[in-house]
Design a protein around this motif. Structure first.
Motif, short mmCIF file in Angstrom:
data_model
loop_
_atom_site.label_atom_id
_atom_site.label_comp_id
_atom_site.label_asym_id
_atom_site.label_seq_id
_atom_site.Cartn_x
_atom_site.Cartn_y
_atom_site.Cartn_z
N UNK A 36 46.72 -54.97 -83.22
CA UNK A 36 47.36 -55.48 -84.44
C UNK A 36 46.99 -56.70 -84.84
N UNK A 37 45.60 -57.01 -85.11
CA UNK A 37 44.99 -58.22 -85.16
C UNK A 37 44.29 -58.61 -86.16
N UNK A 38 44.61 -57.98 -87.43
CA UNK A 38 43.80 -58.42 -88.67
C UNK A 38 44.38 -59.89 -88.92
N UNK A 39 45.51 -60.26 -88.75
CA UNK A 39 46.01 -61.61 -88.98
C UNK A 39 45.59 -62.64 -88.07
N UNK A 40 45.37 -62.20 -86.97
CA UNK A 40 44.94 -63.04 -85.87
C UNK A 40 43.31 -63.70 -86.19
N UNK A 41 42.73 -62.74 -86.70
CA UNK A 41 41.43 -63.14 -87.14
C UNK A 41 41.36 -64.06 -88.28
N UNK A 42 41.98 -63.76 -89.31
CA UNK A 42 42.10 -64.29 -90.60
C UNK A 42 42.75 -65.80 -89.88
N UNK A 43 43.71 -65.90 -89.40
CA UNK A 43 44.25 -67.12 -88.89
C UNK A 43 43.43 -67.99 -88.09
N UNK A 44 42.36 -67.38 -87.20
CA UNK A 44 41.46 -68.06 -86.60
C UNK A 44 40.19 -68.61 -87.39
N UNK A 45 40.08 -68.14 -88.70
CA UNK A 45 39.36 -68.69 -89.74
C UNK A 45 38.22 -67.50 -90.34
N UNK A 46 38.27 -66.30 -89.73
CA UNK A 46 37.39 -65.20 -89.99
C UNK A 46 37.84 -65.06 -91.50
N UNK A 47 36.62 -64.81 -92.44
CA UNK A 47 36.80 -64.61 -93.83
C UNK A 47 37.74 -63.13 -94.09
N UNK A 48 38.63 -63.21 -94.87
CA UNK A 48 39.48 -61.88 -95.18
C UNK A 48 38.38 -60.87 -95.51
N UNK A 49 37.53 -61.15 -96.22
CA UNK A 49 36.73 -60.15 -96.78
C UNK A 49 35.87 -59.69 -95.84
N UNK A 50 35.34 -60.23 -94.72
CA UNK A 50 34.92 -59.43 -93.60
C UNK A 50 35.88 -58.57 -92.81
N UNK A 51 36.97 -58.89 -92.73
CA UNK A 51 38.13 -58.10 -92.06
C UNK A 51 38.24 -56.64 -92.85
N UNK A 52 38.38 -56.88 -94.21
CA UNK A 52 38.73 -55.94 -95.03
C UNK A 52 37.45 -54.97 -95.03
N UNK A 53 36.07 -55.52 -94.98
CA UNK A 53 35.15 -54.80 -94.96
C UNK A 53 35.09 -53.80 -93.75
N UNK A 54 35.35 -54.59 -92.53
CA UNK A 54 35.56 -53.77 -91.27
C UNK A 54 36.45 -52.48 -91.19
N UNK A 55 37.51 -52.70 -91.99
CA UNK A 55 38.84 -51.66 -92.18
C UNK A 55 38.16 -50.58 -92.92
N UNK A 56 37.19 -50.86 -93.96
CA UNK A 56 36.44 -50.00 -94.86
C UNK A 56 35.30 -49.41 -94.13
N UNK A 57 34.89 -49.82 -92.93
CA UNK A 57 33.94 -49.24 -92.20
C UNK A 57 32.50 -49.50 -92.53
N UNK A 58 32.35 -50.82 -93.32
CA UNK A 58 31.03 -51.09 -93.94
C UNK A 58 30.34 -52.32 -93.12
N UNK A 59 28.90 -52.28 -93.40
CA UNK A 59 28.28 -53.10 -92.70
C UNK A 59 28.52 -54.63 -92.77
#
Ligand SMILES: Cc1ncc(C[n+]2csc(CCOP(=O)(O)OP(=O)(O)O)c2C)c(N)n1
Ligand SMILES: [Mg+2]
Length: 405
Positions: free
Chosen positions: A68-91
């Motif tokens: 349950x860590x989308x938010x943890x990554x974003x809070x750590x500074x990972x760009x939301x667009x890269x987290x969303x792309x991961x959810x979408x299964x994209x490169x």
């Protein structure tokens, strides 16, 4: 009650929590649209615990969490667009689109995942902390996990080694009162989870996980003890997820009134109100934080949509395999039936077949594309679903209960 920090810090805390909330709402929507696949666990309601924690970490510190860590990554500074792309299964996703929602990972930001095995991240956290200690680095590892994870064998083993080896490690239990649909009183004999590691030599305290400032204070002290005194400790933060355990949760185990009660303590609303009442932030700035979140999440969806899917012939890259692929594991909670890849004794043949189909696909970008689900000798003239059922018949096989994660 902890004092409010300066205006810039208050704005940053509020904006980060609002961004995570907005991201999670949108992730849920995109899941319903089947843009995001696999499992999806949202952290809506838990933003203060997440942001309070990361806001007092240094860049060199490590964070490891659960599924349950989308938010943890974003809070750590990972760009939301890269987290969303991961959810979408994209490169362009954080794991190249191969991990999905449960496996967000960003080594650059020292966010070490994203882990699907309940309690599985605890020994890994100890390993990361041991590496820092061994190399003489100043970094502290923060390990976040759920109340349910405190019942695993990994919990005891990790606490023991953390205390014994004086690891630069800090534990935070995100106690959202349930492990899937099982309430704490029904899954843990010791319901005061802050005491649960005491016998191993790890002291614990409890805090209000809906109050971002209380979390900051508690975590800052825990990190300080880990860094300066090599003393790992545990903090139990009371928080709540407004949504179900995962997207496939009918929520029969709790009353609507309970959810409403927790919503009253909403971490974003209460913090925004406090900042405005104290005159540290204006209504305009609160609105601005929300608008910025809306825009960033909108851009994240656009980015994810336009990012390509990984090429089929790269399917077996980055896997630990023997001389040839032995199988794969595919789960989608919208279809609870076993998939072809789950019949272990048939895996080598099925995997080879799929690999051949992938290679054939790669060689014929413009011609007719063989469908991996139906291509190959084993499948000839047989519908894939029917083939899967036949394969189970010669050996009894355990079928996972619906919504197993
Ligand atoms: C070892 C293991 N057992 C069971 C599961 C299935 N499972 C997934 S989440 C979960 C509940 C965990 O609850 P908790 O630790 O409180 O975390 P939360 O989901 O509440 O954040 C379970 C039992 C799993 N993923 N791994
Ligand atoms: Mg829980």
């Amino acid at each position: 009650m902890a004092d409010l920090p300066d205006a810039a810090t208050c704005y940053e805390l509020l904006a980060r929590m609002a961004l995570i909330r907005r991201f999670e709402e949108e992730a849920g929507r995109q899941y319903q649209r089947a843009k995001a696949g696999g499992f999806l666990h949202l952290g809506i309601g838990e933003e203060a615990t997440i942001v309070g924690t990361t806001s007092v970490m240094r860049d060199e510190d490590f964070l490891i969490g659960t599924y349950r860590t989308h938010g943890h990554a974003i809070a750590r500074g990972t760009e939301p667009k890269r987290v969303m792309a991961e959810l979408f299964g994209r490169v362009d996703g954080t794991s190249g689109g191969r991990g999905g929602s449960m496996h967000i990972f960003d080594a650059e930001k020292r966010f070490m995942g994203g882990y699907g095995i309940v309690g599985g991240n605890l020994p890994i956290a100890a390993g990361i902390a041991l590496a820092s200690q061994y190399k003489g680095e100043d970094a502290v590892t923060v390990c976040m996990f759920g109340d349910g994870a405190s019942n695993t064998g990994n919990f005891g083993e990790t606490m023991n080694l953390a205390a014994l080896w004086k690891l630069p490690l800090f534990f935070l239990v995100e106690n959202n009162l349930y492990g899937m649909g099982t309430a704490v009183e029904r899954h843990s004999a010791q319901t005061d989870l802050s005491k649960k590691a005491e016998g191993y030599g790890i002291a614990g305290t409890r805090i209000d996980g809906m109050d971002v400032l209380a979390v900051r204070e508690g975590v800052a002290e825990g990190i300080r003890q880990a860094r300066e005194e090599q003393r790992p400790t545990l903090l139990e933060a009371f928080t709540y997820r407004y949504r179900g355990h995962s997207a496939a949760d009918p929520e029969v185990y709790r009353e609507r009134e309970e959810v409403e009660e927790w919503r009253e303590k909403d971490p974003i609303e209460t913090f925004a109100r406090r900042c405005v009442e104290a005159g540290v932030l204006g209504e305009r700035e609160v609105g601005q934080a929300r608008e910025a979140a809306d825009k960033e999440v909108e851009a994240a969806v656009e980015f994810a949509e336009s990012s390509p899917e990984p090429a089929l012939d790269t399917m077996y890259e980055n896997l630990y395999t023997r001389t040839e692929p032995t199988g794969w594991y595919a789960v989608d909670e919208r279809s609870p039936h076993p998939h072809r890849g789950e019949h272990e004794h048939k895996m080598p043949a099925a995997a080879r077949e799929l690999a051949e189909a992938g290679a054939a696909y790669a060689e014929q970008p413009t011609g007719e594309r063989p469908n991996p689900a139906t291509h190959g000798d084993a499948q000839e003239g047989v519908e894939p679903r029917v083939a899967a059922e036949r394969e189970v018949s010669d050996e009894p096989e355990e079928v996972r209960p619906e919504g197993g994660n």
